[in-house]
Write an enzyme that holds these catalytic residues in place. Sequence first.
Site, PDB file in Angstrom:
ATOM      1  N   LYS A 110      43.862  35.410  28.364  1.00 48.56           N
ATOM      2  CA  LYS A 110      42.496  35.933  28.281  1.00 48.56           C
ATOM      3  C   LYS A 110      42.474  37.319  28.881  1.00 48.56           C
ATOM      4  CE  LYS A 110      38.386  34.489  26.906  1.00 48.56           C
ATOM      5  NZ  LYS A 110      38.062  33.473  25.896  1.00 48.56           N
TER       6      LYS A 110
HETATM    7  P1  NAD Z   1      28.195  36.352  22.126  1.00 55.14           P
HETATM    8  O1  NAD Z   1      28.280  37.532  23.019  1.00 55.14           O
HETATM    9  O2  NAD Z   1      28.265  36.528  20.661  1.00 55.14           O
HETATM   10  O3  NAD Z   1      26.812  35.559  22.427  1.00 55.14           O
HETATM   11  C1  NAD Z   1      26.401  35.144  23.696  1.00 55.14           C
HETATM   12  C2  NAD Z   1      24.976  34.624  23.576  1.00 55.14           C
HETATM   13  O4  NAD Z   1      24.564  34.066  24.829  1.00 55.14           O
HETATM   14  C3  NAD Z   1      23.950  35.697  23.242  1.00 55.14           C
HETATM   15  O5  NAD Z   1      22.945  35.131  22.423  1.00 55.14           O
HETATM   16  C4  NAD Z   1      23.360  36.056  24.607  1.00 55.14           C
HETATM   17  O6  NAD Z   1      22.042  36.579  24.518  1.00 55.14           O
HETATM   18  C5  NAD Z   1      23.360  34.701  25.263  1.00 55.14           C
HETATM   19  N1  NAD Z   1      23.386  34.738  26.725  1.00 55.14           N
HETATM   20  C6  NAD Z   1      24.190  35.465  27.528  1.00 55.14           C
HETATM   21  N2  NAD Z   1      23.910  35.185  28.809  1.00 55.14           N
HETATM   22  C7  NAD Z   1      22.942  34.253  28.805  1.00 55.14           C
HETATM   23  C8  NAD Z   1      22.232  33.569  29.814  1.00 55.14           C
HETATM   24  N3  NAD Z   1      22.475  33.782  31.091  1.00 55.14           N
HETATM   25  N4  NAD Z   1      21.305  32.654  29.443  1.00 55.14           N
HETATM   26  C9  NAD Z   1      21.066  32.421  28.134  1.00 55.14           C
HETATM   27  N5  NAD Z   1      21.686  33.045  27.128  1.00 55.14           N
HETATM   28  C10 NAD Z   1      22.602  33.955  27.477  1.00 55.14           C
HETATM   29  O7  NAD Z   1      29.310  35.341  22.657  1.00 55.14           O
HETATM   30  P2  NAD Z   1      29.947  34.132  21.863  1.00 55.14           P
HETATM   31  O8  NAD Z   1      31.183  34.594  21.186  1.00 55.14           O
HETATM   32  O9  NAD Z   1      28.894  33.410  21.080  1.00 55.14           O
HETATM   33  O10 NAD Z   1      30.434  33.219  23.086  1.00 55.14           O
HETATM   34  C11 NAD Z   1      29.552  32.317  23.752  1.00 55.14           C
HETATM   35  C12 NAD Z   1      30.380  31.355  24.585  1.00 55.14           C
HETATM   36  O11 NAD Z   1      31.285  30.641  23.725  1.00 55.14           O
HETATM   37  C13 NAD Z   1      31.283  31.996  25.644  1.00 55.14           C
HETATM   38  O12 NAD Z   1      31.413  31.109  26.730  1.00 55.14           O
HETATM   39  C14 NAD Z   1      32.627  32.115  24.934  1.00 55.14           C
HETATM   40  O13 NAD Z   1      33.704  32.180  25.844  1.00 55.14           O
HETATM   41  C15 NAD Z   1      32.622  30.826  24.170  1.00 55.14           C
HETATM   42  N6  NAD Z   1      33.517  30.777  22.998  1.00 55.14           N
HETATM   43  C16 NAD Z   1      33.416  31.692  21.991  1.00 55.14           C
HETATM   44  C17 NAD Z   1      34.220  31.570  20.879  1.00 55.14           C
HETATM   45  C18 NAD Z   1      34.113  32.507  19.709  1.00 55.14           C
HETATM   46  O14 NAD Z   1      34.751  32.231  18.695  1.00 55.14           O
HETATM   47  N7  NAD Z   1      33.321  33.562  19.761  1.00 55.14           N
HETATM   48  C19 NAD Z   1      35.160  30.555  20.806  1.00 55.14           C
HETATM   49  C20 NAD Z   1      35.242  29.631  21.831  1.00 55.14           C
HETATM   50  C21 NAD Z   1      34.389  29.756  22.920  1.00 55.14           C
END
Ligand code: NAD
Length: 422
Positions: A110
Site C-alpha cells: 500500500k
Molecule cells: P473514494 O475516495 O472514491 O470515496 C470515498 C467516499 O467516502 C466519498 O463519498 C467520501 O465523501 C466519503 N467519505 C470520506 N470520509 C468520510 C467520512 N468521514 N464520513 C462519511 N463519508 C466519508 O474512495 P473509495 O475508492 O470508494 O474507497 C472507499 C473505501 O473502500 C476505502 O476504505 C478504501 O480503502 C476501500 N476500498 C476501495 C477499493 C476500490 O476499488 N476503490 C477496493 C477495496 C477497498
Amino acid sequence: MLAPAQDELNVYQSAEARFEIAAQKLGLEDGLYRYLKVPSKEVTLYIPIARDSGQLEIFIGYRVLHSSIRGPGKGGIRFAPEVSIDEVRALAAWMTWKCAVVNIPFGGAKGGVICDPSKLSRGELERITRRYTAELSEWFGPERDVPAPDIGTNDQTMAWVMDTYAMHVRQATTAVVTGKPLDLGGSQGRKEATGRGLMMCCNRALEKLQMKREGCRVIIQGFGNVGSQAALLMHAAGYKIIGLADINGGLFNENGFDLPKMNDWVYNQRKPLPEFPGGGTKMSARDVLFNKCDILVPAATENQITTKNAERVDCKILCEGANGPTTSHADEIIEKKGIFVVPDILGNAGGVTVSYFEWVQDRQGFFWRESEVNERLQDVMDHSFDQVLLYAETHKVNNRIAAYMVAIDRVARALKLRGIYA
Ligand code: NAD
C-alpha cells in the site's frame, strides 16, 4: 502471543489484533508468526513539488510492501490528509490477507501521500504522482509491486503512474498498475468491481440467512467509487437503499432512494448528497449507520464502528466495503449482537480480484468482455465466501477470524514451500 490493540483507533494495532487471534487458532508456528506479523519493507519519501504559485512544498509519502510471498505486492495509493505510516502498514497487511482470501497470486502492499486532493490543482496532483512514482521506479514493476487507486486517487492518477514508470524503464508497461482508463489497458468492469463484489457477498449472505432480496433495506456510508457503485448495482438488483452518506453528511429515507437520480445529483450536477431533492431526514454521516436496516455497508473510511457506538448498530448483516471500518475492540460487541459479518478482506475483495484480471489481460495483451469479467468475479467471490464460512463452522470462530485464518493458512503454506533465503 495475544496482545490486544492498545489504542482502539490505531488501525495497525486493529489489524494485528485479528492476525494474532487467527494465528493462535491456526496454531501457527512461532517463526512463521514472527515473519508474517511484520512488513517486508517500507519507505518514506519527501516529495518536493512546485505549487502553481511557484512556491516549493514538500509532501510526505509512503510505500509499504507487506508481503511478496505469493506474488508481486498489490495495493492502492491513497492521497488524504490523514495518511500515516501506521495506516499504510495496516492497509498493506490487509492487502496480503485479502489477496490470499480470494486466492489470487499477489502479495500485499500500500502507499499514500499526506495531502488534501480537494485543495490541489490537477497539475499539482500530477506532479505529486509523477515524483512519487519516479522515486519508486525501481520498487514498482509488474512482477514486483503493482499499485491501484484508493481514496483520493483515480484512473487518471493511474495513467500518470503508468506513464512515469514507462518513461523510466523505456517501454510501455501497462501491467505496472491497475485501475487504469479503458483506453490504456484498463479492464471492463473494474470501476464497478468492488461494489459488485460487495453485492455478490450480500446475495450469498441473504441465501445463508434465508432472507429475501426484494425490498431488503440497505444503508451505505460512502458514495465514492465503492459506495456509489454498490448502491447503483444493489438498487438495480431489487435492494431498497434507505440510507446514504458521504463526507457532506447523511440522508435517511425509509421509502428508499432513486439511485440513478442520486448518482446524477452527486456526479453530474455536482451537488451535496444530503441536499438531494428526493427527500429524507438529514443527519451526520456517522449517525446514518445506526438506523434500523437489514444490511449495513460502511464504504467510506476506517474506524466508523467503535466500542462507543457498536451497541447502536441495528442490522442483520454488516458487509464491509471500506478497509477497517470496524475496530478490533468493537468486534466482540457486534458478535454478541448476532450480526452476520462479511469482513472487509472478503467483502471488498472484488476490486483487487478484477485488478488481477486487468493485470492478466495487460500481460496477455488480450482483453475480455465485461460479461466474462463479471462471470469470473462471481466464481471467485462465491468460492471465497463459501471457504470463509466453512472455516468459521469448522473452527467455531466468527467470519472475520475465519477469513484471516483462510488467508494466513495460504500464505504460511507458500512460505514453507519457498523456505527462507538466507
Ligand atoms: P473514494 O475516495 O472514491 O470515496 C470515498 C467516499 O467516502 C466519498 O463519498 C467520501 O465523501 C466519503 N467519505 C470520506 N470520509 C468520510 C467520512 N468521514 N464520513 C462519511 N463519508 C466519508 O474512495 P473509495 O475508492 O470508494 O474507497 C472507499 C473505501 O473502500 C476505502 O476504505 C478504501 O480503502 C476501500 N476500498 C476501495 C477499493 C476500490 O476499488 N476503490 C477496493 C477495496 C477497498
